[in-house]
Motif scaffolding. Structure first.
Motif, PDB file in Angstrom:
ATOM      1  N   ARG A  76     101.774  -0.366  -7.639  1.00  0.00           N
ATOM      2  CA  ARG A  76     101.980  -1.265  -8.779  1.00  0.00           C
ATOM      3  C   ARG A  76     101.549  -2.695  -8.406  1.00  0.00           C
ATOM      4  N   SER A  79      97.835  -2.998  -8.259  1.00  0.00           N
ATOM      5  CA  SER A  79      97.161  -3.018  -9.561  1.00  0.00           C
ATOM      6  C   SER A  79      97.371  -4.356 -10.273  1.00  0.00           C
ATOM      7  N   VAL A  80      98.600  -4.912 -10.193  1.00  0.00           N
ATOM      8  CA  VAL A  80      98.839  -6.197 -10.871  1.00  0.00           C
ATOM      9  C   VAL A  80      98.077  -7.330 -10.176  1.00  0.00           C
ATOM     10  N   LEU A  83      94.286  -6.946 -10.921  1.00  0.00           N
ATOM     11  CA  LEU A  83      93.974  -7.360 -12.286  1.00  0.00           C
ATOM     12  C   LEU A  83      94.037  -8.871 -12.431  1.00  0.00           C
ATOM     13  N   SER A  84      95.080  -9.473 -11.850  1.00  0.00           N
ATOM     14  CA  SER A  84      95.243 -10.923 -11.977  1.00  0.00           C
ATOM     15  C   SER A  84      94.111 -11.655 -11.274  1.00  0.00           C
ATOM     16  N   SER A  86      91.169 -10.642 -10.861  1.00  0.00           N
ATOM     17  CA  SER A  86      89.875 -10.459 -11.524  1.00  0.00           C
ATOM     18  C   SER A  86      89.732 -11.334 -12.758  1.00  0.00           C
ATOM     19  N   ILE A  87      90.794 -12.011 -13.176  1.00  0.00           N
ATOM     20  CA  ILE A  87      90.683 -12.783 -14.406  1.00  0.00           C
ATOM     21  C   ILE A  87      90.815 -14.289 -14.180  1.00  0.00           C
ATOM     22  N   VAL A  88      91.118 -14.703 -12.956  1.00  0.00           N
ATOM     23  CA  VAL A  88      91.161 -16.139 -12.681  1.00  0.00           C
ATOM     24  C   VAL A  88      89.719 -16.629 -12.516  1.00  0.00           C
ATOM     25  N   PRO A  89      89.289 -17.623 -13.314  1.00  0.00           N
ATOM     26  CA  PRO A  89      87.901 -18.079 -13.235  1.00  0.00           C
ATOM     27  C   PRO A  89      87.503 -18.459 -11.805  1.00  0.00           C
ATOM     28  N   GLU A  90      86.236 -18.199 -11.467  1.00  0.00           N
ATOM     29  CA  GLU A  90      85.768 -18.436 -10.095  1.00  0.00           C
ATOM     30  C   GLU A  90      85.938 -19.889  -9.677  1.00  0.00           C
ATOM     31  N   VAL A  92      88.253 -21.920 -10.486  1.00  0.00           N
ATOM     32  CA  VAL A  92      89.658 -22.214 -10.194  1.00  0.00           C
ATOM     33  C   VAL A  92      90.014 -21.722  -8.794  1.00  0.00           C
ATOM     34  N   ILE A  96      90.813 -24.047  -5.298  1.00  0.00           N
ATOM     35  CA  ILE A  96      92.009 -23.865  -4.466  1.00  0.00           C
ATOM     36  C   ILE A  96      91.598 -23.509  -3.037  1.00  0.00           C
ATOM     37  N   ILE A 137      87.141 -11.618  -7.892  1.00  0.00           N
ATOM     38  CA  ILE A 137      86.838 -11.104  -9.214  1.00  0.00           C
ATOM     39  C   ILE A 137      86.561  -9.598  -9.164  1.00  0.00           C
ATOM     40  N   TYR A 141      88.437  -4.343  -9.728  1.00  0.00           N
ATOM     41  CA  TYR A 141      87.715  -3.264 -10.407  1.00  0.00           C
ATOM     42  C   TYR A 141      87.418  -2.125  -9.452  1.00  0.00           C
TER      43      TYR A 141
END
Lengths: 262, 289
Positions: A76, A79-80, A83-84, A86-90, A92, A96, A137, A141
């Motif tokens: 779990r 997977s979380v 997923l998280s 993969s959606i934070v813009p490069e 950003v 950091i 990113i 996947y």
């Protein structure tokens, strides 16, 4: 420059030139587009290669772990987190990472452009930090596809047969499960390259790197249409080429396809 | 005319929908995600009234001062309060990204219904066009379109709307293909209902779950794309306190140690997209059962 002619004719000229290898002259630099494109492409390929060499083994490994720990807490969390990430813009994650590893810890340079004449390993060293946002990113996947493929293979009859005929567990995983599980992963890796190129635009701007992404970006900013057109065309062609390559690898690895054509 | 069976089927569906809704609200990932998103939505609506400083007021004497009790997140190059700008910065992105997602959901659903239901040549042709759109990364398509059309918010809305629509269309098409062969569609055809009626009033209500899932996932990517476009100067324009835009104006300073000018905006973007994604994940795990 013939910009007074109908668009369709202009496009016809451009596309026939493109097919013959003539990409036209850049408005901004008054020099052939192809010269800029070749170096930019080479630089971007280096960057994506470093990213791929990091993300493919990592993604597969994490996917395998998730599948073997199916429905437990680790699965779990993977997977979380995947997923998280993969959606934070490069840009950003890039900012950091620069703040932590470039400015604060000073482990890596904050620009990807190596000093002229730098050797192979120095170049890789300069490319590690810029690759990490791309890795973040893609890794979710790849892990997810590997997990799905693994689970399907683990549940398959042939796996049960392999266990029942007395093979050791690592042997079953390595020779029977992983082999079948990785087939869908290969096509995902290929289709993800197109998103990788989109990410290159941002990463190359952030890390001051002269690649295809920053070339397209600068061309768009300067309204350098021949350069922009050629850059985008090359990106599209790359996508088609990688998809084709993935299909070929898929066929080579999958006996069902390989043998049916004979 | 509604028969008893129809009424019964309707009640079962409503019950199932209500149970799913409770299960979604009950899932941890969804709740955490929803809390984060709700926080930013409130900031977007009321933020400008609540912040301690005017997010647009510059104060050159106090430029680039580090976080302190007066300026919690420090000040930027123009002496503007970073905390106020981060809170107020939620508004533009939370207006544009959901609107763009809505456009893509409407266009994509309509397109997908037509593709899946008509099949044949229509499906073949549109499918190839969809493939072609998907062969280029959104950021590149957006760069091309915004260079040609000129940068404006409306252009950003339509670029994202139309590049995301094919993805939603593909999901909808796949769902329509499985629904198309079911008895209720044949029954509607026998009643000589029009194709439009069958698509939008018979099939559409039955494929809402995958559309909801796909739309929430796309919302995350719309925020991703709007932020990215603003960062490269093709999205939201100054003097908006938008996060991506602030990072783009300030990231040149991080080599000098002015970390507070970018780190809070970065965390804001990261938390918002992760929040939306957790919500999507929560919805997905319930509806896909």
């Amino acid at each position: 420059m013939g910009t007074d002619r109908p668009y369709l004719f202009q496009y016809g000229d451009w596309i026939s030139g493109f097919l013959a290898g003539d990409l036209g002259l850049s408005y901004a630099y008054r020099a052939p587009v192809s010269e800029f494109l070749a170096t930019a492409l080479l630089n971007s390929l280096k960057l994506s290669l470093v990213a791929f060499l990091m993300v493919v083994p990592l993604g597969i490994l994490v996917g395998v772990i998730a599948a073997l720990q199916r429905d437990r807490a680790i699965d779990r969390v993977i997977s979380v987190v995947g997923l998280s990430a993969s959606i934070v813009p490069e840009f950003v994650s890039g900012i950091i990472l620069i703040l932590i590893f470039g400015v604060s810890l000073r482990w890596f340079p904050i620009s990807a452009t190596w000093p002229t004449g730098a050797g192979f390993f120095t170049q890789i060293y300069y490319l590690i930090l810029p690759s990490v946002p791309l890795v973040l990113i893609l890794f979710g996947y790849i892990a997810r596809m590997t997990r799905a493929g693994m689970i399907e293979a683990l549940d398959a009859e042939y796996t049960r047969t392999a266990i029942l005929k007395g093979l050791s567990y690592p042997q079953v995983i390595w020779r029977h499960v992983l082999r079948n599980a990785l087939l869908p992963t290969i096509s995902v890796i290929a289709t993800q390259t197109v998103y990788l190129i989109g990410g290159l635009v941002v990463i190359e701007i952030l890390f001051h790197y002269q690649g295809i992404g920053s070339l397209i970006f600068t061309a768009a900013q300067k309204r350098d249409f021949p350069m922009l057109q050629a850059g985008v065309m090359v990106v599209g062609a790359l996508f088609v080429a990688t998809t084709l390559l993935a299909d070929l690898i898929y066929a080579a690895l999958n006996p069902r396809i390989r043998l049916s054509s004979q | 005319m509604m028969t008893d069976d129809n009424v019964r089927a309707e009640t079962i569906r409503n019950k199932k929908e209500r149970r799913n809704l409770y299960r979604i609200i009950g899932s941890y990932t969804f709740c955490i995600g929803a809390a984060i998103v709700l926080f930013w939505v409130l900031c977007a609506i009321f933020g400008r009234m609540l912040v301690p400083f005017d997010p647009f007021a510059d104060d050159m004497l106090n430029s680039l001062s580090p976080p302190s009790t007066e300026h919690w997140f420090g000040t930027d190059q123009l002496g503007r309060d970073v905390f106020s700008r981060v809170i107020a910065g939620a508004r533009d992105i939370l207006t544009i990204a959901p609107l763009a997602t809505l456009i893509s959901a409407v266009v994509g659903t309509a397109l997908g219904l037509v593709m899946g239901y008509s099949g044949g040549v229509v499906d073949e042709v549109t499918s190839r066009i969809v493939d072609a759109v998907l062969a280029l990364p959104t950021v590149i398509v957006a760069l091309l379109a915004l260079t040609a059309l000129g940068t404006s918010i409306v252009a950003v809305l339509f670029v994202i709307g139309f590049t995301f629509a094919p993805i939603i269309a593909r999901t909808v098409r796949a769902s329509v293909l499985t629904e198309r062969g079911l008895d209720y569609v044949s029954a509607a055809k026998l009643r000589r209902e029009s194709s439009l009626y069958i698509m939008f009033f018979e099939i559409l209500p039955n494929i809402i779950p995958p559309i909801v899932v796909e739309t929430t996932v796309r919302l995350g990517y719309a925020i991703f794309t709007v932020a990215t476009l603003s960062f490269i100067g093709f999205g939201i324009q100054p003097p908006s306190p938008d996060w991506g835009l602030s990072i783009s104006t300030n990231y040149g300073l991080i080599g000098g140690g002015y970390w507070w000018t970018v780190v809070f905006d970065s965390l804001a973007i990261a938390s918002l997209v992760i929040g939306v994604n957790l919500m999507a994940d929560g919805i997905q795990s319930v509806l896909n059962d």
